[in-house]
Design a protein around this motif. Structure first.
Motif, PDB file in Angstrom:
ATOM      1  N   GLY A 207       0.821  -1.214   0.000  1.00  0.00           N
ATOM      2  CA  GLY A 207       0.000   0.000   0.000  1.00  0.00           C
ATOM      3  C   GLY A 207       0.851   1.258   0.000  1.00  0.00           C
ATOM      4  O   GLY A 207       0.522   2.234   0.681  1.00  0.00           O
ATOM      5  N   GLU A 208       1.938   1.243  -0.740  1.00  0.00           N
ATOM      6  CA  GLU A 208       2.822   2.409  -0.853  1.00  0.00           C
ATOM      7  C   GLU A 208       2.166   3.376  -1.859  1.00  0.00           C
ATOM      8  O   GLU A 208       2.341   3.272  -3.069  1.00  0.00           O
ATOM      9  CB  GLU A 208       4.206   1.913  -1.296  1.00  0.00           C
ATOM     10  CG  GLU A 208       5.241   2.941  -1.633  1.00  0.00           C
ATOM     11  CD  GLU A 208       5.315   4.145  -0.723  1.00  0.00           C
ATOM     12  OE1 GLU A 208       5.310   3.995   0.515  1.00  0.00           O
ATOM     13  OE2 GLU A 208       5.369   5.264  -1.265  1.00  0.00           O
ATOM     14  N   VAL A 226      -2.728  -5.345  -4.214  1.00  0.00           N
ATOM     15  CA  VAL A 226      -2.525  -4.573  -2.986  1.00  0.00           C
ATOM     16  C   VAL A 226      -2.808  -5.481  -1.784  1.00  0.00           C
ATOM     17  O   VAL A 226      -3.857  -6.108  -1.697  1.00  0.00           O
ATOM     18  CB  VAL A 226      -3.443  -3.329  -2.951  1.00  0.00           C
ATOM     19  CG1 VAL A 226      -3.283  -2.586  -1.632  1.00  0.00           C
ATOM     20  CG2 VAL A 226      -3.131  -2.403  -4.124  1.00  0.00           C
ATOM     21  N   SER A 227      -1.838  -5.525  -0.875  1.00  0.00           N
ATOM     22  CA  SER A 227      -1.972  -6.366   0.318  1.00  0.00           C
ATOM     23  C   SER A 227      -2.766  -5.606   1.373  1.00  0.00           C
ATOM     24  O   SER A 227      -2.221  -4.768   2.074  1.00  0.00           O
ATOM     25  CB  SER A 227      -0.579  -6.691   0.870  1.00  0.00           C
ATOM     26  OG  SER A 227       0.162  -7.367  -0.101  1.00  0.00           O
ATOM     27  N   LEU A 228      -4.042  -5.903   1.452  1.00  0.00           N
ATOM     28  CA  LEU A 228      -4.919  -5.144   2.358  1.00  0.00           C
ATOM     29  C   LEU A 228      -4.886  -5.748   3.768  1.00  0.00           C
ATOM     30  O   LEU A 228      -4.553  -5.082   4.727  1.00  0.00           O
ATOM     31  CB  LEU A 228      -6.335  -5.141   1.795  1.00  0.00           C
ATOM     32  CG  LEU A 228      -7.195  -3.971   2.227  1.00  0.00           C
ATOM     33  CD1 LEU A 228      -6.689  -2.674   1.629  1.00  0.00           C
ATOM     34  CD2 LEU A 228      -8.645  -4.190   1.839  1.00  0.00           C
ATOM     35  N   ASN A 243       0.193   1.536   7.103  1.00  0.00           N
ATOM     36  CA  ASN A 243      -1.144   2.121   7.175  1.00  0.00           C
ATOM     37  C   ASN A 243      -1.165   3.397   8.013  1.00  0.00           C
ATOM     38  O   ASN A 243      -2.050   4.232   7.868  1.00  0.00           O
ATOM     39  CB  ASN A 243      -2.125   1.095   7.750  1.00  0.00           C
ATOM     40  CG  ASN A 243      -3.565   1.453   7.463  1.00  0.00           C
ATOM     41  OD1 ASN A 243      -3.998   1.388   6.314  1.00  0.00           O
ATOM     42  ND2 ASN A 243      -4.300   1.880   8.481  1.00  0.00           N
ATOM     43  N   ARG A 244      -0.153   3.523   8.901  1.00  0.00           N
ATOM     44  CA  ARG A 244      -0.117   4.745   9.722  1.00  0.00           C
ATOM     45  C   ARG A 244       0.308   5.943   8.871  1.00  0.00           C
ATOM     46  O   ARG A 244       0.067   7.078   9.228  1.00  0.00           O
ATOM     47  CB  ARG A 244       0.831   4.551  10.908  1.00  0.00           C
ATOM     48  CG  ARG A 244       0.306   3.484  11.852  1.00  0.00           C
ATOM     49  CD  ARG A 244       1.250   3.232  13.013  1.00  0.00           C
ATOM     50  NE  ARG A 244       1.152   1.844  13.429  1.00  0.00           N
ATOM     51  CZ  ARG A 244       2.154   1.105  13.843  1.00  0.00           C
ATOM     52  NH1 ARG A 244       3.369   1.616  13.929  1.00  0.00           N
ATOM     53  NH2 ARG A 244       1.960  -0.149  14.195  1.00  0.00           N
ATOM     54  N   LEU A 251      -5.519   5.003   0.765  1.00  0.00           N
ATOM     55  CA  LEU A 251      -5.143   3.858  -0.069  1.00  0.00           C
ATOM     56  C   LEU A 251      -6.251   3.527  -1.076  1.00  0.00           C
ATOM     57  O   LEU A 251      -5.990   3.298  -2.262  1.00  0.00           O
ATOM     58  CB  LEU A 251      -4.831   2.640   0.831  1.00  0.00           C
ATOM     59  CG  LEU A 251      -4.497   1.342   0.124  1.00  0.00           C
ATOM     60  CD1 LEU A 251      -3.289   1.493  -0.803  1.00  0.00           C
ATOM     61  CD2 LEU A 251      -4.201   0.220   1.154  1.00  0.00           C
ATOM     62  N   MET A 252      -7.494   3.523  -0.594  1.00  0.00           N
ATOM     63  CA  MET A 252      -8.592   3.180  -1.501  1.00  0.00           C
ATOM     64  C   MET A 252      -8.722   4.218  -2.624  1.00  0.00           C
ATOM     65  O   MET A 252      -8.991   3.878  -3.773  1.00  0.00           O
ATOM     66  CB  MET A 252      -9.930   3.058  -0.746  1.00  0.00           C
ATOM     67  CG  MET A 252      -9.998   1.959   0.309  1.00  0.00           C
ATOM     68  SD  MET A 252      -9.227   0.385  -0.117  1.00  0.00           S
ATOM     69  CE  MET A 252     -10.428  -0.313  -1.192  1.00  0.00           C
ATOM     70  N   ASP A 253      -8.464   5.486  -2.271  1.00  0.00           N
ATOM     71  CA  ASP A 253      -8.482   6.530  -3.313  1.00  0.00           C
ATOM     72  C   ASP A 253      -7.420   6.260  -4.371  1.00  0.00           C
ATOM     73  O   ASP A 253      -7.658   6.415  -5.566  1.00  0.00           O
ATOM     74  CB  ASP A 253      -8.175   7.908  -2.693  1.00  0.00           C
ATOM     75  CG  ASP A 253      -9.434   8.536  -2.135  1.00  0.00           C
ATOM     76  OD1 ASP A 253     -10.520   7.969  -2.353  1.00  0.00           O
ATOM     77  OD2 ASP A 253      -9.306   9.584  -1.464  1.00  0.00           O
ATOM     78  N   ALA A 254      -6.229   5.844  -3.905  1.00  0.00           N
ATOM     79  CA  ALA A 254      -5.132   5.581  -4.844  1.00  0.00           C
ATOM     80  C   ALA A 254      -5.481   4.395  -5.749  1.00  0.00           C
ATOM     81  O   ALA A 254      -5.186   4.409  -6.950  1.00  0.00           O
ATOM     82  CB  ALA A 254      -3.840   5.313  -4.079  1.00  0.00           C
ATOM     83  N   ILE A 255      -6.120   3.388  -5.177  1.00  0.00           N
ATOM     84  CA  ILE A 255      -6.506   2.216  -5.979  1.00  0.00           C
ATOM     85  C   ILE A 255      -7.526   2.632  -7.045  1.00  0.00           C
ATOM     86  O   ILE A 255      -7.445   2.255  -8.216  1.00  0.00           O
ATOM     87  CB  ILE A 255      -7.078   1.102  -5.071  1.00  0.00           C
ATOM     88  CG1 ILE A 255      -5.983   0.572  -4.138  1.00  0.00           C
ATOM     89  CG2 ILE A 255      -7.685  -0.030  -5.901  1.00  0.00           C
ATOM     90  CD1 ILE A 255      -6.464  -0.436  -3.102  1.00  0.00           C
ATOM     91  N   GLU A 256      -8.481   3.443  -6.605  1.00  0.00           N
ATOM     92  CA  GLU A 256      -9.504   3.911  -7.542  1.00  0.00           C
ATOM     93  C   GLU A 256      -8.859   4.705  -8.689  1.00  0.00           C
ATOM     94  O   GLU A 256      -9.200   4.519  -9.860  1.00  0.00           O
ATOM     95  CB  GLU A 256     -10.492   4.796  -6.778  1.00  0.00           C
ATOM     96  CG  GLU A 256     -11.843   4.815  -7.416  1.00  0.00           C
ATOM     97  CD  GLU A 256     -12.856   5.532  -6.534  1.00  0.00           C
ATOM     98  OE1 GLU A 256     -12.666   5.628  -5.299  1.00  0.00           O
ATOM     99  OE2 GLU A 256     -13.838   6.007  -7.116  1.00  0.00           O
ATOM    100  N   GLU A 257      -7.916   5.547  -8.308  1.00  0.00           N
ATOM    101  CA  GLU A 257      -7.223   6.365  -9.306  1.00  0.00           C
ATOM    102  C   GLU A 257      -6.466   5.461 -10.291  1.00  0.00           C
ATOM    103  O   GLU A 257      -6.518   5.642 -11.499  1.00  0.00           O
ATOM    104  CB  GLU A 257      -6.246   7.288  -8.580  1.00  0.00           C
ATOM    105  CG  GLU A 257      -5.596   8.324  -9.444  1.00  0.00           C
ATOM    106  CD  GLU A 257      -4.667   9.224  -8.621  1.00  0.00           C
ATOM    107  OE1 GLU A 257      -5.017   9.591  -7.471  1.00  0.00           O
ATOM    108  OE2 GLU A 257      -3.561   9.527  -9.117  1.00  0.00           O
TER     109      GLU A 257
END
Ligand code: SAH
Ligand code: SF4
Length: 364
Positions: A207-208, A226-228, A243-244, A251-257
């Motif tokens: 999740g970088e 992505v390793s959730l 995640n901190r 992260l979810m925004d980045a995946i959507e993008e």
């Protein structure tokens, strides 16, 4: 004495330029390129279509450093794990997995991108082993060349066609070693060399987010995983410390993008840890988190690591988590286990000998 130039990791254009700088025609660069990446040859004297004077010159000025194979283990399911040594004696592991039980002619290669890993996920052998350094592009590609050469020797078959897909799921976080990882993908992909299609390459990230955003703009056809591992921030902060820095919303925004730019479905990986993230509550949370994105979910039953407190859930509980997702209409798969008997399964890789916390057994 001047250090010899490393040829492994050069792209085609760089190889052509190098030949010109040595006073040779650029097509010699293409010949050397083929020897290295198609045939896996690292001795200039074996490059039989080069003139003798050039072989000698190359040997004087250049080197092709493939990682040295120290040990290998073969699982009963055909999975092979290679312990490789780099120039500075650091050790990494690469795993080759047959794509089916029946046929031993097509393999998936699992590559490492770092020695150790700085992310430090709570459940991961590599994370617990600490971080030593990034790998260079030539060391990432070198894993393919060394392990493929060994495999083709063992199977007495043509090296070029053995590896048909590559996953960046070995040791390390690929997107924290962005440039070398990307360069290595371009080398794997080059049709005049290794010739592996981008659709056969998967990068797995913890999740970088910066890396995901950069990757989204590279216009590539690779698969992003992505390793959730957790559907809420409280739990994910504990399991995946990254995640901190980038919480789930970010992260979810980045995946959507990523998906909107590339038009490619992202895979979500979810390791099942007994009594930690595998209850019905977490399954439902996971569904509401990712259903809108229509991602593919890959459930990975945890491979236990000696010295760490996490346990693999029972078969029944794995099945029931799987079924909840399936019944909610999620595209979901349960990862098949490979190479467990030789500690070659996901997250069981650690540069042993140099660290105290290791997975069960050893690679000798
Ligand atoms: N660093 C990257 C890629 C390497 S790990 C990442 O974390 O995505 C590849 C996958 O194996 C990741 O999803 C990782 O979380 C998972 N994994 C790590 N340790 C594991 C273990 N012991 N059992 C099962 N999966 C594990
Ligand atoms: Fe690093 Fe991936 Fe292991 Fe996390 S799971 S410590 S990111 S290798």
């Amino acid at each position: 004495m001047e250090a010899k130039k490393e040829l492994l990791g050069l792209q085609m254009e760089e190889m052509e330029e190098l030949m010109q700088s040595l006073g040779e025609p650029s097509f010699r660069g293409r010949q050397v390129y083929k020897w290295i990446y198609q045939k896996g040859i690292n001795s200039f004297y074996e490059m039989s279509d080069l003139p003798k004077h050039l072989r000698t010159k190359l040997d004087e000025h250049c080197v092709i450093s493939m990682p040295r194979l120290l040990k290998q283990r073969v699982s009963h399911d055909g999975t092979r794990k290679y312990l490789l040594e780099l120039k500075d004696k650091k050790r990494i592991e690469s795993v080759i997995i047959p794509q089916s039980y029946e046929k031993e002619d097509k393999y998936t290669l699992c590559l490492s991108t770092q020695v150790g890993c700085p992310v430090g996920c709570a459940f991961c052998a590599t994370g617990k082993s600490g971080f030593q350094r990034n790998l260079e592009a030539y060391e990432i590609v070198g894993q393919l060349l060394s392990s493929r050469r060994e495999l083709s020797r063992k199977l007495r078959s043509n090296a070029e066609s053995l590896i048909t897909s590559v996953v960046y799921m070995g040791m390390g976080e690929p997107l924290l070693n962005y440039d070398a990882t990307l360069k290595s993908i371009h080398i794997l992909n080059e049709h005049r060399g290794i010739n592996l299609g981008q659709r056969h390459i998967t990068i797995s990230t913890a999740g970088e987010v910066n890396g995901i955003k950069r990757l989204a703009r590279e216009n590539m056809q690779i698969t992003l995983a992505v390793s959730l591992h957790a559907p809420n921030d409280v739990l994910r902060n504990k399991l995946v410390p990254l995640n901190r820095k980038y919480n789930l919303a970010v992260l979810m925004d980045a995946i959507e993008e990523y998906m909107s730019i590339n038009n490619r479905r992202v895979t979500i990986e979810y390791v099942l840890l007994d009594q930690i993230n595998n209850s019905e509550k977490e399954a439902r949370e996971l569904i509401s988190l990712i259903k809108p994105l229509n991602c593919h979910v890959n459930l990975i039953p945890y491979n236990e690591v000696k010295g760490l407190p996490f346990k693999r859930p029972s078969r029944l509980s794995i099945q029931s988590f799987y079924r909840i997702l399936l019944e909610a209409g999620m595209p979901v798969t349960l990862r098949e286990e490979r190479g467990k008997d030789i500690e070659a399964a996901c997250g069981q890789l650690a540069a042993r000998k140099e660290h105290k916390i290791t997975s069960a057994g050893n690679s000798s």
